[in-house]
Write an enzyme that holds these catalytic residues in place. Sequence first.
Site, short mmCIF file in Angstrom:
data_model
loop_
_atom_site.label_atom_id
_atom_site.label_comp_id
_atom_site.label_asym_id
_atom_site.label_seq_id
_atom_site.Cartn_x
_atom_site.Cartn_y
_atom_site.Cartn_z
N GLU A 257 -25.60 -5.53 -48.67
CA GLU A 257 -26.23 -6.38 -47.66
C GLU A 257 -27.50 -5.69 -47.16
OE1 GLU A 257 -24.44 -6.76 -43.72
OE2 GLU A 257 -24.75 -8.91 -43.86
N CYS B 143 -25.73 -13.18 -41.22
CA CYS B 143 -24.57 -12.73 -42.00
C CYS B 143 -24.40 -13.57 -43.25
CB CYS B 143 -23.31 -12.79 -41.15
SG CYS B 143 -23.02 -14.42 -40.44
N LYS C 155 -19.40 -6.96 -24.77
CA LYS C 155 -20.25 -5.79 -25.05
C LYS C 155 -21.37 -6.28 -25.97
CE LYS C 155 -21.55 -2.20 -27.24
NZ LYS C 155 -22.95 -2.40 -27.69
N GLU D 179 -15.67 -10.31 -37.87
CA GLU D 179 -16.67 -11.12 -38.59
C GLU D 179 -17.73 -10.15 -39.07
OE1 GLU D 179 -16.37 -14.21 -39.19
OE2 GLU D 179 -15.09 -15.05 -37.64
P1 NAD Z 1 -23.21 -3.07 -35.74
O1 NAD Z 1 -21.87 -2.99 -36.37
O2 NAD Z 1 -24.10 -1.91 -35.81
O3 NAD Z 1 -23.06 -3.42 -34.19
C1 NAD Z 1 -22.38 -4.57 -33.73
C2 NAD Z 1 -21.84 -4.31 -32.34
O4 NAD Z 1 -20.81 -3.34 -32.42
C3 NAD Z 1 -22.87 -3.76 -31.35
O5 NAD Z 1 -22.64 -4.31 -30.08
C4 NAD Z 1 -22.57 -2.27 -31.38
O6 NAD Z 1 -22.98 -1.61 -30.21
C5 NAD Z 1 -21.07 -2.26 -31.53
N1 NAD Z 1 -20.50 -1.06 -32.12
C6 NAD Z 1 -21.08 -0.22 -33.01
N2 NAD Z 1 -20.23 0.79 -33.31
C7 NAD Z 1 -19.08 0.57 -32.62
C8 NAD Z 1 -17.84 1.25 -32.52
N3 NAD Z 1 -17.58 2.37 -33.19
N4 NAD Z 1 -16.88 0.73 -31.71
C9 NAD Z 1 -17.10 -0.41 -31.05
N5 NAD Z 1 -18.27 -1.09 -31.08
C10 NAD Z 1 -19.25 -0.61 -31.86
O7 NAD Z 1 -23.90 -4.37 -36.37
P2 NAD Z 1 -25.35 -4.95 -36.07
O8 NAD Z 1 -26.36 -4.12 -36.78
O9 NAD Z 1 -25.51 -5.19 -34.61
O10 NAD Z 1 -25.23 -6.38 -36.78
C11 NAD Z 1 -25.48 -6.59 -38.12
C12 NAD Z 1 -24.18 -6.81 -38.87
O11 NAD Z 1 -23.45 -7.88 -38.27
C13 NAD Z 1 -24.44 -7.25 -40.30
O12 NAD Z 1 -23.57 -6.57 -41.18
C14 NAD Z 1 -24.12 -8.74 -40.27
O13 NAD Z 1 -23.76 -9.30 -41.50
C15 NAD Z 1 -23.00 -8.79 -39.27
N6 NAD Z 1 -22.83 -10.15 -38.74
C16 NAD Z 1 -21.73 -10.88 -39.14
C17 NAD Z 1 -21.55 -12.20 -38.70
C18 NAD Z 1 -20.36 -13.02 -39.16
O14 NAD Z 1 -20.12 -14.08 -38.59
N7 NAD Z 1 -19.62 -12.62 -40.18
C19 NAD Z 1 -22.48 -12.74 -37.82
C20 NAD Z 1 -23.59 -11.98 -37.44
C21 NAD Z 1 -23.75 -10.67 -37.89
#
Ligand code: NAD
Length: 483
Positions: A386, A289, A180, A255
């Site tokens: 963040e 991240c 996804k 993550e």
């Molecule tokens: P997000 O949580 O908004 O979305 C991430 C993914 O989850 C998307 O595909 C989204 O559609 C999906 N999603 C959202 N709500 C959901 C739900 N209720 N159920 C299932 N899936 C759902 O995050 P984002 O804005 O896309 O990414 C930014 C975040 O990701 C930041 O906090 C960043 O630090 C983190 N990140 C972490 C790492 C790591 O390795 N730790 C790497 C990259 C990004």
Amino acid sequence: MTQHFKHFIEGAHTESSDAGRLELVNPVNEQVYATAASGTAQDVDRAVSAANFQLYGGAWSKLNGTHRAALLNQLANLVERDLELLADMDARAIGRSPMEPRMLDVPNAIANLRAAAGWATQLEGRTIPTDGYMGMRTLSYTVREPVGVVAAIVPWNAPLMITTWKVAALLAAGCTVVIKPSEETPQSALHLAALCQEAGFPDGVVNVVMGVGEVVGRALCAHPKVAKISFTGSPEAGATIQRVAAPLFKRVTLELGGKSPQIVFDDARFDDAVRGCAMGLFVNQGQVCAAGSRILVQKNIAQKFSEALAQAAKSVTVGDPSLAGVQMGPVAKKAQYERVNRYIRQGIAEGAELLAGGVSEPIQGWFVQPTIFSNANNEMSIAREEIFGPVGTVLTFETEDEAIELANDSSYGLAATVWTSNLERAHKVAGSMRVGAVGVNCWSPLDANLPWGGLKSSGIGREGGLPGALSYTEEKVISVLLP
Ligand code: NAD
């Protein structure tokens, strides 16, 4: 004509059951450049069923580790062939300079696939001496079996690279997957799935269902045939996923975000530390991240260091990343633009000193200037939360112990960097960090052979290396009575 992307389910490009669509917007000019199918629970069910069939009876279930390794190596070759295409897809989707994914993300994706090919034949069980069974001897051993169908849920900041952290390892372990991708960046995941087909993976092993997290992501997490959820994204969505998965006893790897400290001691090589801190702040517009967005500097060099960092920020050319000489594009989406500017306003209101950048001028495109705050304290939101944009906050400390305490005083625990020329200090401070990874005189070392993951609000579990591959297996015990 506007491009349109369809789901990839059981080897075929298909529309959503309700014909729903999402618009993909170019962050440079805020224009719609493509549309993508927006999936439903019904689409999720079709994809999970295809993945489940391949896992329990289809051609995939009959392939051994050597076969899987050959397929992963072939996939790596195809990703290498399409390196520029894939880098450009991810760059365009979030307004990033294509040079970064060409140099960092796609090579890392290729390395993930090759490293995982190596693990495919190495996921060994154990032979375990026991006390026997009712006075009789037994032979007890364990085998590693694929955990099941995996839901791989991916964010927008480094889409291909993060997708391969998951997909490479789970394929090595013999699992199947429904990916996804994020709402903004589905294209490289779709291309990767098509390359899986070209490499010879049976249809249904790798599927992509696009759409809204609350619909497609949630349906995947709740699907009874999904055994494991591998999620990268925000702590908020991670917490929701845990709540959905808990009563269904699904395996979950999270993550999540970070607010990583970069600790600069007065014995550090000054110019290297400035350059390294700037890189840790500004790569991918700070939408990383592991972004080293909390800069902890020893007091006696703090003013000089803050000014040098501010100078580095001012020297970054921001604009349309397709133009020559531009080093930084816009942030990825409107919500991100508003979020970053909100934090900059908050930093000013909280009393931190703005040394570079500041609140964005309203022009077309979601551009944010690299921003440095100094004279901040660890209670300010710009030091604790963040931001996920090109904003750095400088804090000061006097002693080594104070630096360690300040660095660990965070709800996050993803990564840390230590800048020092003192070897003993480097090991002591690195050992004291409550994080998943520490770079000494280098920011955020990322390698396909190293585990990656965080503590506290930064997540649960590890991806990468052997732990990453093992996390897609269950260890089963078999005891044979030897009368
Ligand atoms: P997000 O949580 O908004 O979305 C991430 C993914 O989850 C998307 O595909 C989204 O559609 C999906 N999603 C959202 N709500 C959901 C739900 N209720 N159920 C299932 N899936 C759902 O995050 P984002 O804005 O896309 O990414 C930014 C975040 O990701 C930041 O906090 C960043 O630090 C983190 N990140 C972490 C790492 C790591 O390795 N730790 C790497 C990259 C990004």
